[in-house]
Scaffold this motif. Structure first.
Motif, short mmCIF file in Angstrom:
data_model
loop_
_atom_site.label_atom_id
_atom_site.label_comp_id
_atom_site.label_asym_id
_atom_site.label_seq_id
_atom_site.Cartn_x
_atom_site.Cartn_y
_atom_site.Cartn_z
N PRO A 74 0.82 -1.22 0.00
CA PRO A 74 0.00 0.00 0.00
C PRO A 74 0.85 1.26 0.00
O PRO A 74 1.90 1.32 0.65
CB PRO A 74 -0.80 -0.11 1.31
N SER A 75 0.40 2.27 -0.72
CA SER A 75 1.11 3.56 -0.75
C SER A 75 0.68 4.39 0.46
O SER A 75 0.09 5.46 0.33
CB SER A 75 0.83 4.29 -2.06
N LEU A 76 0.99 3.86 1.63
CA LEU A 76 0.68 4.51 2.90
C LEU A 76 1.97 4.75 3.65
O LEU A 76 2.85 3.88 3.69
CB LEU A 76 -0.25 3.63 3.74
N PRO A 89 -0.42 -0.38 8.61
CA PRO A 89 -1.82 -0.28 9.08
C PRO A 89 -2.68 0.56 8.14
O PRO A 89 -2.25 1.62 7.66
CB PRO A 89 -1.69 0.38 10.46
N LEU A 90 -3.90 0.08 7.88
CA LEU A 90 -4.81 0.78 6.98
C LEU A 90 -5.54 1.92 7.67
O LEU A 90 -6.12 2.78 7.03
CB LEU A 90 -5.84 -0.20 6.40
N GLY A 99 -7.63 8.49 12.17
CA GLY A 99 -8.28 8.22 10.90
C GLY A 99 -7.44 8.50 9.68
O GLY A 99 -7.88 8.30 8.56
N ASP A 100 -6.19 8.94 9.86
CA ASP A 100 -5.30 9.25 8.74
C ASP A 100 -4.24 8.17 8.62
O ASP A 100 -3.35 8.08 9.46
CB ASP A 100 -4.64 10.61 8.96
N ALA A 131 -12.97 4.73 6.97
CA ALA A 131 -11.70 4.62 6.25
C ALA A 131 -11.95 3.99 4.88
O ALA A 131 -12.39 2.84 4.79
CB ALA A 131 -10.71 3.78 7.04
N ILE A 132 -11.67 4.74 3.82
CA ILE A 132 -11.91 4.20 2.48
C ILE A 132 -10.99 3.02 2.19
O ILE A 132 -11.31 2.16 1.37
CB ILE A 132 -11.78 5.28 1.39
#
Length: 345
Positions: free
Chosen positions: A36-38, A77-78, A83-84, A232-233
């Protein structure tokens, strides 16, 4: 990043808004993977390490950029306390520290410390604006805290061209035929009309619409129905793609119902594509690629009912596989040219 220890001739990295995709040669095969690009702030998993294996180790790494450590990896973590999750959705994405941290993560998980040619992609809309700056920033020696990565040469391509190059290796590809590639990403949808490998720029373009907008619309609809706005999308995305239940508190949500209502998002994007491309009677096939291809497929089929439409296999990796093929082919040509010049000198 202590596992960075090998050299690669070519490394292709598609740092997307949704996921970072990587392609690297592994013997005779080309290996691909993504995460994921997180980029949330990195926190050492001290309790996990001290649990004697009771708690599962998380596949992430701390990547340092400009003195700050970001958590990057397949199991990032998603969601987070506020929430960010560390998602960056801006037009100048490739100039951000988050982008750089994801690139560092790509090197780490590919186990590569030096590369002759690095291939990156940019959305069509931002290619002219940022390509040269990207070449300058990520060539030479890159520093991620105490870790160094050496890049001999950087190639930057418009993202849908990766899918086009990948398709050119398919038996159905004909240099004399005109096709259209529609690349549905997380934040942008790009399209390229090309005859063979010749891009028709006037009929190609990009639109700020992608999977994130689709899931954001779903989140708004679900939030309105459940009186809960902090959804959370990323978790809606995961549930839709995996076909797993999604809950708000203890209420299971019918995601299919809200996905159908969210079709207004791809319909608007496809209208823009249609206006840009014009008549498609000269287009042999429309190829859908990108992580959001399945979400936009119904709207694309409805808008182009007379065209043959194919969803590329493993669509999320089409671009990065094409990036890798382009990087390897051009590097081989350049080396052959140098050898011939040396023999005739």
């Amino acid at each position: 990043m202590n596992t960075m220890k090998t050299h690669a001739s070519v490394l292709a990295v598609d740092v997307g808004y949704g996921n970072t995709k990587v392609a690297v040669r592994n013997g005779s095969e080309v290996s691909t993977f993504m995460f994921p690009s997180l980029t949330p702030d990195y926190q050492a998993k001290t309790m996990t390490k001290q649990s004697n294996g009771v708690l599962k180790a998380v596949r992430t790494v701390g990547i340092e950029v400009n003195g700050k450590q970001y958590e990057v990896g397949p199991e990032v973590p998603l969601t987070s306390r506020n929430g960010d999750p560390g998602r960056t959705l801006v037009g100048n994405y490739c100039t951000t520290d988050s982008y750089e941290a994801l690139l560092g993560g790509a090197f780490h998980f590919a186990n590569v410390s030096s590369v002759d040619r690095l291939v990156l992609g940019l959305p069509v809309q931002t290619f002219q604006q940022h390509a040269e700056a990207l070449r300058s920033k990520f060539s030479g020696t890159l520093q991620f805290g105490d870790e160094e990565v050496r890049v001999g040469n950087l190639m930057v391509l418009p993202q849908p061209l990766g899918a086009l190059v990948h398709f050119s290796q398919h038996p159905d590809f004909a240099p004399s035929q005109r096709n259209m590639i529609i690349d549905v990403g997380y934040y942008t949808t790009d399209w390229v009309v090309a005859k063979g490998l010749t891009m028709e720029e006037r009929r190609s373009g990009g639109h700020q619409s992608g999977a994130s907008h689709f899931f954001q619309k779903m989140a708004e609809l679900i939030g309105a129905a459940t009186n809960e706005s902090a959804l959370a999308i990323e978790e809606i995305d995961e549930a839709v793609r995996a076909g797993t239940p999604y809950y708000v508190f203890n209420e299971e949500i019918d995601l299919g119902h809200y996905a159908a209502q969210a079709q207004s998002v791809p319909e608007a994007a496809v209208n823009t594509i249609g206006n840009s491309v014009g008549s498609t009677n000269d287009i042999r096939c429309i190829f859908l690629t990108g992580g959001g291809a399945a979400l936009y497929e119904p709207a694309i089929r409805a808008f182009f009912p007379r065209n043959r439409i194919e969803v590329m296999k493993n669509a999320c990796f089409s671009n990065v596989r094409g990036f890798f093929a382009a990087g390897e082919a051009t590097l081989m040509r350049e080396r052959d040219k140098k050898r011939k010049e040396a023999m005739t000198a």
